[in-house]
Design a protein around this motif. Structure first.
Motif, PDB file in Angstrom:
ATOM      1  N   VAL A 174      -5.333  -2.212 -18.981  1.00  7.95           N
ATOM      2  CA  VAL A 174      -5.147  -0.888 -19.589  1.00  7.95           C
ATOM      3  C   VAL A 174      -6.217   0.108 -19.133  1.00  7.95           C
ATOM      4  O   VAL A 174      -5.976   1.322 -19.117  1.00  7.95           O
ATOM      5  N   HIS A 185      -4.419  -1.723 -11.153  1.00  9.12           N
ATOM      6  CA  HIS A 185      -3.477  -1.699 -12.270  1.00  9.12           C
ATOM      7  C   HIS A 185      -2.105  -2.213 -11.844  1.00  9.12           C
ATOM      8  O   HIS A 185      -1.496  -3.040 -12.512  1.00  9.12           O
ATOM      9  N   ARG A 242      -0.438  -5.572 -13.474  1.00  8.57           N
ATOM     10  CA  ARG A 242       0.724  -5.389 -14.354  1.00  8.57           C
ATOM     11  C   ARG A 242       1.946  -6.149 -13.820  1.00  8.57           C
ATOM     12  O   ARG A 242       2.747  -6.671 -14.586  1.00  8.57           O
ATOM     13  N   PHE A 266      -7.091  -9.258 -23.726  1.00  6.81           N
ATOM     14  CA  PHE A 266      -6.508  -7.951 -24.030  1.00  6.81           C
ATOM     15  C   PHE A 266      -5.128  -8.097 -24.661  1.00  6.81           C
ATOM     16  O   PHE A 266      -4.796  -7.470 -25.664  1.00  6.81           O
ATOM     17  N   GLY A 325      -1.639  -7.123 -28.601  1.00  4.18           N
ATOM     18  CA  GLY A 325      -0.322  -7.559 -29.073  1.00  4.18           C
ATOM     19  C   GLY A 325      -0.262  -7.826 -30.554  1.00  4.18           C
ATOM     20  O   GLY A 325       0.814  -8.050 -31.084  1.00  4.18           O
ATOM     21  N   THR A 347      -1.989  -3.809 -33.224  1.00  6.64           N
ATOM     22  CA  THR A 347      -1.064  -2.681 -33.252  1.00  6.64           C
ATOM     23  C   THR A 347       0.191  -2.992 -34.081  1.00  6.64           C
ATOM     24  O   THR A 347       0.561  -2.236 -34.974  1.00  6.64           O
ATOM     25  N   ASN A 397      -5.656   7.927 -27.227  1.00  4.89           N
ATOM     26  CA  ASN A 397      -5.874   7.367 -25.883  1.00  4.89           C
ATOM     27  C   ASN A 397      -6.876   8.277 -25.159  1.00  4.89           C
ATOM     28  O   ASN A 397      -7.087   9.427 -25.573  1.00  4.89           O
ATOM     29  N   ARG A 399      -8.619   9.631 -21.202  1.00  2.94           N
ATOM     30  CA  ARG A 399      -8.574   9.711 -19.743  1.00  2.94           C
ATOM     31  C   ARG A 399      -9.765  10.537 -19.279  1.00  2.94           C
ATOM     32  O   ARG A 399     -10.349  11.311 -20.058  1.00  2.94           O
ATOM     33  N   SER A 446       3.790   7.026 -29.345  1.00  6.93           N
ATOM     34  CA  SER A 446       3.003   5.907 -29.901  1.00  6.93           C
ATOM     35  C   SER A 446       2.819   4.755 -28.941  1.00  6.93           C
ATOM     36  O   SER A 446       1.913   3.942 -29.120  1.00  6.93           O
ATOM     37  N   GLY A 493       2.351   5.422 -25.699  1.00 10.20           N
ATOM     38  CA  GLY A 493       1.837   6.084 -24.508  1.00 10.20           C
ATOM     39  C   GLY A 493       2.996   6.516 -23.621  1.00 10.20           C
ATOM     40  O   GLY A 493       4.156   6.586 -24.061  1.00 10.20           O
ATOM     41  N   HIS A 546       0.890   3.522 -17.629  1.00 14.76           N
ATOM     42  CA  HIS A 546       0.277   2.587 -18.586  1.00 14.76           C
ATOM     43  C   HIS A 546       1.111   2.414 -19.844  1.00 14.76           C
ATOM     44  O   HIS A 546       0.630   1.830 -20.818  1.00 14.76           O
ATOM     45  N   CYS A 606       3.057   1.169 -22.826  1.00 19.78           N
ATOM     46  CA  CYS A 606       2.883  -0.165 -23.409  1.00 19.78           C
ATOM     47  C   CYS A 606       3.844  -1.185 -22.792  1.00 19.78           C
ATOM     48  O   CYS A 606       5.050  -0.963 -22.735  1.00 19.78           O
TER      49      CYS A 606
END
Ligand code: HEM
Length: 401
Positions: free
Chosen positions: A84, A91, A95, A236, A241, A244, A290, A292, A342, A344, A348, A350
């Protein structure tokens, strides 16, 4: 205090109780708001979407911020290695490894198991009548599910809960030395625990299952993934998981209890479950912020900001932006369309969307068809956290049909 001097690192004392009022005020009066440290707080839907989509300029890499915040600690290693907080190409590479476990088809295969878990908690709830909904339901389901998706024994759920709390708690805007120590200690213990789990799997190859995330990650180790990367993706995923989803379930029930007409409507018309789940997520985003950082000089609204500027993207504010949502302060389980942020957006977004939605769907269908009414015994206890909107305890009483 005027909203002009609002500071996310030092919010007013009543902030947690009135979080949406403050965020609404910011969005109305100061949508691109300068924080005390020179970073910006973004609250409008349009600005958040713009940043999420422009990943080439707005980076998720946190080495600069976390170097200053965590020093050379295990927390730094964890939060700068997980997917993330990585930019392409790392990334994209990471992923891709676990993506196949999260396709709608793979997730649908879990529905029977999730139903079984929910049924077992409902039996216990019928017997107890009065209980803490968080520890007896909303924490148990996501952690049992994420342990099974990864391939970790769910008997260890309390260890994982404690470690997750300390590791994710360290992401709050302000950090005490105690939080730093506890978070780092949790990373060290979590890593050792996972090393033992992985060693067991490597020596008992028959335990590895196709599509199980831990098996996929172990397979990738040495090829697309280093050992350190492997361990931190597991940490992570186990953390992201469940914290949230736990809060999605706790807040969801709380909102349904507070909006009795919506509770009865969903009880009568189960077909509304999908829109109800998204409304719960819009109304009470479990992750509220979030972040950046821009990689080059860029424009925010009508402000030119220099390279290295950080932004706090307030999902909790964008989800109530009237330019995107009709009557945003109304909890309406039939809302459609509902393009909340919610989970994102962009590269990225979810990875666990389908899983989280399925958990909520099975959970609320089970709860509302099992109990005529669920009532609060006292006001739920909201944690003093800004990034994660957490209900710590929620004492309820159930009455059967
Ligand atoms: C209601 C439940 C959930 C919410 C609200 C949520 C929210 C989010 C958000 C907002 C992001 C984006 C972060 C960013 O752009 O900086 C994210 C990323 C992620 N989430 Fe979730 N999440 C939930 C459940 C889950 C579950 C159940 C899993 C997996 C078991 C999961 C795994 C991930 C992963 C792997 C990422 C990183 C994706 C990437 O960087 O490409 N999430 N989540």
């Amino acid at each position: 205090m005027g909203i002009e001097s609002f500071d996310l690192f030092n919010p007013p004392s009543d902030f947690i109780d009135n979080v949406y009022t403050y965020y609404n005020l910011l969005r109305e009066k100061s949508p691109i708001h300068k924080n005390s440290d020179g970073s910006y707080i973004l609250t409008s839907y349009k600005d958040l979407v713009g940043v999420y989509r422009n990943f080439k300029i707005w980076s998720s890499d946190k080495k600069t911020e976390f170097g200053a915040k965590f020093g050379a600690s295990p927390l730094f290693e964890h939060h700068t290695t997980s997917v993330v907080f990585a930019d392409p190409p790392d990334h994209t590479r990471i992923r891709k490894i676990f993506q196949q476990s999260f396709t709608p088809k793979s997730i649908l295969g879990l529905e029977k198991d999730i139903n079984k878990l929910v049924d077992s908690y409902l039996v216990m709830m019928h017997e107890k009548k009065k209980f803490d909904f968080v520890s007896d339901f909303s924490f148990r389901l996501p952690v049992d599910v994420v342990c099974s998706v990864l391939g970790i024994p769910s008997e260890d759920r309390h260890l994982i809960r404690d470690w997750a709390h300390k590791i994710l708690g360290a992401l709050e805007p302000k950090l005490t030395p105690k939080q730093l120590d506890e978070g780092s200690y949790a990373v060290v213990n979590f890593k050792q625990y996972l090393k033992d789990q992985i060693k067991f799997r490597k020596t008992h190859k028959d335990v590895n299952k196709a599509n199980e995330i831990l098996s996929l990650l172990i397979e990738a180790e040495g090829l697309e993934l280093s050992e350190t990367e492997l361990l931190h993706q597991c940490i992570f995923m186990l953390n992201a998981g469940h914290e949230t989803s736990t809060n999605m379930l706790s807040h969801g029930l709380n909102e349904l209890i507070n909006n009795r007409d919506q509770y009865s409507l969903l009880q009568k018309e189960h077909r509304r479950i999908d829109t109800a789940v998204d409304e719960i997520l819009r109304f009470q985003p479990p992750i509220q912020i979030n972040n950046r950082r821009c990689l080059e000089k860029t424009i925010l609204g009508d402000i030119i900001v220099p390279e290295g500027t950080s932004v706090h993207m307030i999902i909790a504010a964008a989800n109530r932006d009237p330019s995107q949502f009709f009557e945003p302060e109304i909890f309406n389980i039939s809302r459609s369309p509902n393009r909340h942020l919610s989970f994102g957006l962009g590269i990225h977004i979810c990875a666990g969307i389908n899983l989280a939605r399925l958990e909520a769907k099975v959970a609320f269908q089970g709860l509302l068809s099992s109990f005529k009414e669920i009532n609060l015994l006292k006001k739920p206890n909201i944690a003093n956290r800004i990034r994660f909107r957490e209900i710590k305890e929620m004492q309820v009483e159930v009455s059967s049909f």
